[in-house]
Design an enzyme around this catalytic site. Sequence first.
Site, PDB file in Angstrom:
ATOM      1  N   THR A 179       0.849  -1.190   0.000  1.00  0.00           N
ATOM      2  CA  THR A 179       0.000   0.000   0.000  1.00  0.00           C
ATOM      3  C   THR A 179       0.882   1.236   0.000  1.00  0.00           C
ATOM      4  O   THR A 179       1.889   1.291   0.707  1.00  0.00           O
ATOM      5  CB  THR A 179      -0.960   0.012   1.211  1.00  0.00           C
ATOM      6  OG1 THR A 179      -1.772   1.200   1.176  1.00  0.00           O
ATOM      7  CG2 THR A 179      -0.213  -0.037   2.526  1.00  0.00           C
TER       8      THR A 179
ATOM      9  N   HIS B 268       2.337 -11.605  14.269  1.00  0.00           N
ATOM     10  CA  HIS B 268       3.372 -12.147  15.157  1.00  0.00           C
ATOM     11  C   HIS B 268       3.096 -13.590  15.547  1.00  0.00           C
ATOM     12  O   HIS B 268       3.952 -14.246  16.176  1.00  0.00           O
ATOM     13  CB  HIS B 268       3.456 -11.280  16.416  1.00  0.00           C
ATOM     14  CG  HIS B 268       4.791 -11.312  17.093  1.00  0.00           C
ATOM     15  ND1 HIS B 268       5.859 -12.068  16.631  1.00  0.00           N
ATOM     16  CD2 HIS B 268       5.244 -10.689  18.213  1.00  0.00           C
ATOM     17  CE1 HIS B 268       6.891 -11.906  17.422  1.00  0.00           C
ATOM     18  NE2 HIS B 268       6.555 -11.069  18.404  1.00  0.00           N
TER      19      HIS B 268
END
Length: 446
Positions: A365, A417
């Site tokens: 993006t 994560h």
Amino acid sequence: MSTEVRVPTLGESIVDATIASWQKKEGDQVRRGETLVELETDKVNVEVSAEQDGVLQKIVKQEGEVVSVDEVIAVIGEEAAATATNGTSAPVEMANAQKPTPPPVQRQSTGALEAMRPSTGSLEAQRQPTGALDVQRPPSPLARRIAAEHNLDISQIRGSSPHGRVTKDDVIQYMEQSTQPTAPIPRVSTVETPTSPVPAVQPQQVGGQAAVSARPEERVRMSRRRQTIAQRLVEAQHTAAMLTTFNEVDMSAIMEVRSRRKESFKERHNVSLGFMSFFTKAVVGALKAFPRLNAEIQGNDMILKRYYDIGIAVGAEEGLVVPVVRDADRKSFAEIEREIADLAKRARENKLSLAELLGGTFTITNGGVFGSLLSTPILNGPQVGILGMHKIEQRPIALNGQVVIRPMMYLALSYDHRIVDGSEAVRFLVRIKELLEDPEVLLLEG
């Protein structure tokens, strides 16, 4: 014999849609392949066409209603069934033959505006194609939205298309004409007093004159796509252990290559050499080195993908969409630039197909095109990584013991994560930095 118009299959995981706008009204003649209605889904708008010639006998579902796949939304009758016994076509009369004639509506003259309206008469006379405002096709969704945002009465805007449909350009032209200087309109001192003992708005004295104390508000319903975007962004933050790491890249080498090669590149490939092809190639090179950034979680398993379908976020009017460049590792710089330009153009025109939005293994993006200096992009689930590009700025940096000015860009990598360790994410972003700062290595990696 009548034929039912049903909601078609809309694509993977999409089970319903919203009626955006009817392009035909009851009693209209339709031809095979002609658009009847536009449906709004979570991702793209879908046009439903007539499967036969005939007359639109009945509209079952109105604009704004939610419909499911295979649900009946209209009925088309054969054209012959709407032909009068004298051999002349009369679709309107047949469609209303069983309806009682409504009593005439009394109108009060309101001056020039009322004079512009067609006089009341038979329904048949009002449906004749005379170019009057009441026979124009429904305005486009974009035209209605712009008119609503500017508090315009769209019924007073004349469409310029062959069928009289009001488009975005018609609304913009109407607004431009309305802003032309005009003679001042005298204030009318005779105002009807509300019968309620407590007025809705309390006037206040300002400079010896009565001024209305009000805070204007407008309630605008979110589009179906905007609602879906909001829901998925919240889901991404609730379901993923999302972290963001940052770095910066010196864009000098890439800018030098672009400056030196842009003319010959465009002449040869008929497309401009931009930054996105460099970043796409760099991402692919880093994903090959750190494959867990190109994965997704399914239950207790990690699905490591050995193909590289890179999503490119594009800001469209209805919200951010992410078309996908398939097999980016197999495409040249020119092919990537050409495909991104085409996808971005059609995204802003709302012409992307569902297949072009599905899938994707990693997303890029670019908030820099809007002036963003730094941001933390949100994951595009079920992907586990997204790279944020930002504005290029001339900044002082220390290089070989000296302070120099370089075109610098901050990079942000958001990652899940749950399967990507912090050290892995940092090294992934450093690898992207190395590839961008040395385009020769980037070409070798590609």
